[in-house]
Design a protein around this motif. Structure first.
Motif, PDB file in Angstrom:
ATOM      1  N   ALA A  99       0.835  -1.209   0.000  1.00 22.46           N
ATOM      2  CA  ALA A  99       0.000   0.000   0.000  1.00 22.46           C
ATOM      3  C   ALA A  99       0.868   1.256   0.000  1.00 22.46           C
ATOM      4  CB  ALA A  99      -0.912   0.000   1.219  1.00 22.46           C
ATOM      5  N   PHE A 100       0.393   2.289  -0.670  1.00 22.84           N
ATOM      6  CA  PHE A 100       1.092   3.584  -0.650  1.00 22.84           C
ATOM      7  C   PHE A 100       0.135   4.682  -1.087  1.00 22.84           C
ATOM      8  CE2 PHE A 100       1.660   1.795  -4.835  1.00 22.84           C
ATOM      9  CZ  PHE A 100       1.519   2.861  -5.708  1.00 22.84           C
ATOM     10  N   LYS A 101       0.410   5.889  -0.605  1.00 20.60           N
ATOM     11  CA  LYS A 101      -0.400   7.039  -0.999  1.00 20.60           C
ATOM     12  C   LYS A 101       0.023   7.510  -2.388  1.00 20.60           C
ATOM     13  CE  LYS A 101      -1.173   8.930   3.659  1.00 20.60           C
ATOM     14  NZ  LYS A 101      -0.963  10.119   4.531  1.00 20.60           N
ATOM     15  N   PRO A 102      -0.928   7.958  -3.210  1.00 18.30           N
ATOM     16  CA  PRO A 102      -0.573   8.458  -4.543  1.00 18.30           C
ATOM     17  C   PRO A 102       0.212   9.763  -4.447  1.00 18.30           C
ATOM     18  CG  PRO A 102      -2.876   8.888  -4.087  1.00 18.30           C
ATOM     19  CD  PRO A 102      -2.381   8.016  -2.963  1.00 18.30           C
ATOM     20  N   ILE A 103       0.964  10.037  -5.477  1.00 19.42           N
ATOM     21  CA  ILE A 103       1.807  11.239  -5.487  1.00 19.42           C
ATOM     22  C   ILE A 103       0.957  12.506  -5.383  1.00 19.42           C
ATOM     23  CG2 ILE A 103       1.842  11.431  -8.002  1.00 19.42           C
ATOM     24  CD1 ILE A 103       4.745  12.160  -5.530  1.00 19.42           C
ATOM     25  N   LYS A 117      10.062   9.865   1.671  1.00 24.31           N
ATOM     26  CA  LYS A 117      11.001   9.191   0.763  1.00 24.31           C
ATOM     27  C   LYS A 117      10.395   7.905   0.200  1.00 24.31           C
ATOM     28  CE  LYS A 117      14.369   8.670   3.702  1.00 24.31           C
ATOM     29  NZ  LYS A 117      13.610   9.134   4.893  1.00 24.31           N
ATOM     30  N   THR A 118       9.811   7.099   1.078  1.00 25.12           N
ATOM     31  CA  THR A 118       9.227   5.836   0.631  1.00 25.12           C
ATOM     32  C   THR A 118       8.038   6.079  -0.289  1.00 25.12           C
ATOM     33  OG1 THR A 118       9.934   4.705   2.658  1.00 25.12           O
ATOM     34  CG2 THR A 118       8.153   3.681   1.398  1.00 25.12           C
ATOM     35  N   MET A 119       7.243   7.082   0.027  1.00 22.72           N
ATOM     36  CA  MET A 119       6.099   7.430  -0.816  1.00 22.72           C
ATOM     37  C   MET A 119       6.557   7.798  -2.227  1.00 22.72           C
ATOM     38  SD  MET A 119       3.354  10.459  -0.063  1.00 22.72           S
ATOM     39  CE  MET A 119       2.015  10.872  -1.188  1.00 22.72           C
ATOM     40  N   LEU A 120       7.608   8.595  -2.333  1.00 15.32           N
ATOM     41  CA  LEU A 120       8.135   8.974  -3.638  1.00 15.32           C
ATOM     42  C   LEU A 120       8.711   7.767  -4.358  1.00 15.32           C
ATOM     43  CD1 LEU A 120       9.910  12.327  -2.678  1.00 15.32           C
ATOM     44  CD2 LEU A 120       7.819  12.083  -4.042  1.00 15.32           C
ATOM     45  N   LEU A 121       9.446   6.939  -3.639  1.00 19.74           N
ATOM     46  CA  LEU A 121      10.058   5.753  -4.231  1.00 19.74           C
ATOM     47  C   LEU A 121       8.996   4.820  -4.807  1.00 19.74           C
ATOM     48  CD1 LEU A 121      12.958   3.619  -2.952  1.00 19.74           C
ATOM     49  CD2 LEU A 121      10.738   2.531  -3.118  1.00 19.74           C
ATOM     50  N   LYS A 122       7.945   4.558  -4.027  1.00 21.68           N
ATOM     51  CA  LYS A 122       6.898   3.636  -4.499  1.00 21.68           C
ATOM     52  C   LYS A 122       6.127   4.224  -5.674  1.00 21.68           C
ATOM     53  CE  LYS A 122       6.081   0.768  -0.431  1.00 21.68           C
ATOM     54  NZ  LYS A 122       5.050   0.154   0.447  1.00 21.68           N
ATOM     55  N   ASN A 123       5.892   5.519  -5.662  1.00 26.18           N
ATOM     56  CA  ASN A 123       5.191   6.137  -6.787  1.00 26.18           C
ATOM     57  C   ASN A 123       6.031   6.107  -8.060  1.00 26.18           C
ATOM     58  OD1 ASN A 123       2.404   7.659  -6.371  1.00 26.18           O
ATOM     59  ND2 ASN A 123       3.490   7.702  -4.411  1.00 26.18           N
ATOM     60  N   LEU A 124       7.331   6.291  -7.938  1.00 23.55           N
ATOM     61  CA  LEU A 124       8.202   6.190  -9.111  1.00 23.55           C
ATOM     62  C   LEU A 124       8.211   4.766  -9.655  1.00 23.55           C
ATOM     63  CD1 LEU A 124      11.195   8.442  -7.996  1.00 23.55           C
ATOM     64  CD2 LEU A 124       9.764   8.797 -10.031  1.00 23.55           C
ATOM     65  N   ALA A 125       8.289   3.785  -8.756  1.00 21.94           N
ATOM     66  CA  ALA A 125       8.244   2.389  -9.193  1.00 21.94           C
ATOM     67  C   ALA A 125       6.909   2.070  -9.861  1.00 21.94           C
ATOM     68  CB  ALA A 125       8.489   1.465  -8.002  1.00 21.94           C
ATOM     69  N   ILE A 177      18.710   1.654  -9.983  1.00 20.90           N
ATOM     70  CA  ILE A 177      18.274   1.395  -8.613  1.00 20.90           C
ATOM     71  C   ILE A 177      17.645   2.663  -8.054  1.00 20.90           C
ATOM     72  CG2 ILE A 177      19.072   0.976  -6.244  1.00 20.90           C
ATOM     73  CD1 ILE A 177      21.247  -0.819  -7.404  1.00 20.90           C
ATOM     74  N   LEU A 178      16.479   2.520  -7.432  1.00 22.98           N
ATOM     75  CA  LEU A 178      15.890   3.565  -6.601  1.00 22.98           C
ATOM     76  C   LEU A 178      16.240   3.218  -5.161  1.00 22.98           C
ATOM     77  CD1 LEU A 178      12.245   3.920  -7.990  1.00 22.98           C
ATOM     78  CD2 LEU A 178      14.042   5.626  -8.170  1.00 22.98           C
ATOM     79  N   LEU A 179      16.731   4.167  -4.412  1.00 26.24           N
ATOM     80  CA  LEU A 179      17.169   3.852  -3.049  1.00 26.24           C
ATOM     81  C   LEU A 179      16.849   5.003  -2.116  1.00 26.24           C
ATOM     82  CD1 LEU A 179      20.420   2.078  -2.027  1.00 26.24           C
ATOM     83  CD2 LEU A 179      19.950   4.317  -1.028  1.00 26.24           C
ATOM     84  N   THR A 180      16.346   4.675  -0.920  1.00 26.33           N
ATOM     85  CA  THR A 180      16.151   5.699   0.108  1.00 26.33           C
ATOM     86  C   THR A 180      17.102   5.438   1.263  1.00 26.33           C
ATOM     87  OG1 THR A 180      14.479   4.538   1.459  1.00 26.33           O
ATOM     88  CG2 THR A 180      13.692   5.774  -0.464  1.00 26.33           C
TER      89      THR A 180
END
Length: 257
Positions: free
Chosen positions: A63-67, A108-116, A191-194
């Motif tokens: 689960a993640f919030k949209p950008i 950071k995680t929200m941005l990472l998941k939205n990019l993925a 790689i996307l990394l936080t």
């Protein structure tokens, strides 16, 4: 486009891609039928739907919030133009890594998941993992053959999203495993990394590892570095929740007196 204007060779290529070899054998005759292109469109749409579902399942984003819900005004430092540019996914074509650096609760995680997720919607494969989960998983392999097989889980997807590097410290074995993943993806798959640690503090994450300097060098080569600064948004939400609860209890408390 009408079926009569379809190019025969283009139709044949499309049928091969879809694996519709029975129709391929009769392409020259069938392409003039009024229903033919509609059938191909339906098949294309269904293949695309199943492909996206499979890639979403494999990515394990959770689960993640949209950008659209990201509060750009909250961080004291946030390069919005750079982040929005990343959503064009040009970094994937360049095989350039993206590193999001900042303290806890800044998104950071929200941005990472939205990019993925954006990458998945555009046909790429991706995999999300906590750094600790990936490293424990790799370290648990009991042979070089098993390790090589498991490494493919993290090196095969077009995009690998590694979350929360820096929250735990690891021994040299774990540093070597992260180095192996970074090296195998180096200049071929991004790689996307936080991380909550600036690179100068990574020796605290891998205190006894000889590969840290080279690991960082390969990770940041041609990388986009996104720095976020400010106070935790989660802490802000927690305080607001406490205040709302307190206000909602006040009337009932007064009535009981």
């Amino acid at each position: 486009m009408t079926t009569t204007s379809l190019n025969l060779e283009a139709v044949r290529q499309r049928l091969r891609r879809l694996g519709l070899y029975g129709l391929l054998a009769q392409a020259q005759t069938l392409m003039h039928e009024p229903w033919f292109e509609r059938v191909l469109d339906i098949e294309d749409a269904e293949r695309a739907r199943r492909s996206l579902k499979r890639r979403l399942d494999d990515a394990r984003l959770g689960a993640f919030k949209p950008i659209a819900d990201f509060d750009w005004a909250w961080p004291k430092k946030c390069d919005r133009p750079l982040i929005e540019e990343l959503f064009s996914l040009a970094f994937i074509e360049e095989a350039a890594n993206v590193v999001l650096i900042g303290s806890n609760g800044l998104g950071k995680t929200m941005l990472l998941k939205n990019l993925a997720h954006q990458a998945l919607l555009h046909g790429h494969s991706a995999r999300f993992t906590l750094a600790s989960d990936m490293l424990h998983d790799l370290a648990a392999q009991d042979s070089s053959i098993a390790l090589a097989r498991r490494l493919r889980r993290y090196t095969t997807p077009t995009l690998l999203a590694i979350d929360e590097v820096g929250y735990l410290s690891y021994d040299a074995r774990y540093a070597d495993l992260l180095f192996e993943v970074v090296t195998r993806r180096y200049q071929t798959r991004p790689i996307l990394l936080t991380t909550n640690k600036v690179f100068g503090e990574w020796n605290q994450v891998f205190p006894n590892a000889a590969c840290v300097v080279t690991l960082i060098d390969r990770l940041v080569h041609r990388a986009e570095i996104v720095a976020l600064e400010g106070e935790s948004y989660r802490l802000k939400e927690a305080k607001e929740r406490v205040e709302r609860k307190a206000k909602s209890r006040t009337p009932s408390a007064r009535k009981s007196r």
